[in-house]
Design an enzyme around this catalytic site. Sequence first.
Site: not given
Length: 336
Positions: A195, A252
């Site tokens: 990610k 994130t």
Amino acid sequence: MTKVAVLGAGSWGTALANTMAKNGNQVVLWSHKEVQAAEINDKHSNEKYLPKAKLEANLQATADMAFALDGADIALVVVPTKAIREVGGQLADCLKASGQKVILAHATKGLEQGTHMRISQMLEEVVPAECYSGLAVISGPSHAEDVIKSDLTAISIGSTDVKAAQALQEALANESFRPYTNSDLVGSELGGALKNIIAIGSGMLIGKGYGANAQAALLTRGLVEIRQVGKALGANAETFLGLAGIGDLIVTGMSPNSRNYRAGRSLGQGKALSQVEEEMGMVIEGVNTVKAVYDLQSSLKLDLPITSALYRVIYEEESIDSAIKDLMTRPLKAED
């Protein structure tokens, strides 16, 4: 009460250590810098990594790893990927010297350059199996800056060892911090690492002035790439629909607290990578992970257009505008 040694006094290591200390556990936080350990002990602060945060009075810090590990039930490693082997080697030496056995866990999100190993694989290479009773990873949507303020947080603990996962779960759980467990160590680690790639791209789009449509498109198509890599490396595809996957990707890829997002945003605003790294003063894990996954895709026989575009921008100095155009004008296809 559980005794926990947390190895690594950056923002995330400090936040996790503080959470467990707040819960009444005996926690010793190891730093490789004596001055940092002294600050934590004397001032109950870690200003470089968590400005203005007040740490629990019972959180103890040390620059002596053997002292931190003495009598520990759990050893939690929270250092950058590039430091895993060195710190893991020191950990192994301490455990062999004392003859003790711990639950070994980590909360690092990256892949090793060159070998493309996950963090647990690296730890398995440097820490003898007789030194630990179980191996686990902490992953999921969690910024240290929010955890230290007791913002509501849910994370995932991945392990094939149920007892190891449950021991960490019990040490961490409180009214503001809710840990879940899962049995997919591979998927939990890959979700946390991959990610970061997409988060850099998301920040680039915002830095270039694009809006929510572009960001949502990138995160969604980025999740497709994450799942493809995960499945190819033996992860459970369902893991990426949970906290260790889409949950971590959302936080994130959209929060200014994310160093990968902030790095991408700065790159999108025209700053050079060297300048961004110097200004942040912390490791940007996604930069190295981009290269690791780009190198992997050929052997895995995968098509990863977003990862490839980011690789060209970061490592081959292609312009962000050119990379975006290439992505948007690729041959049309069905959604997969």
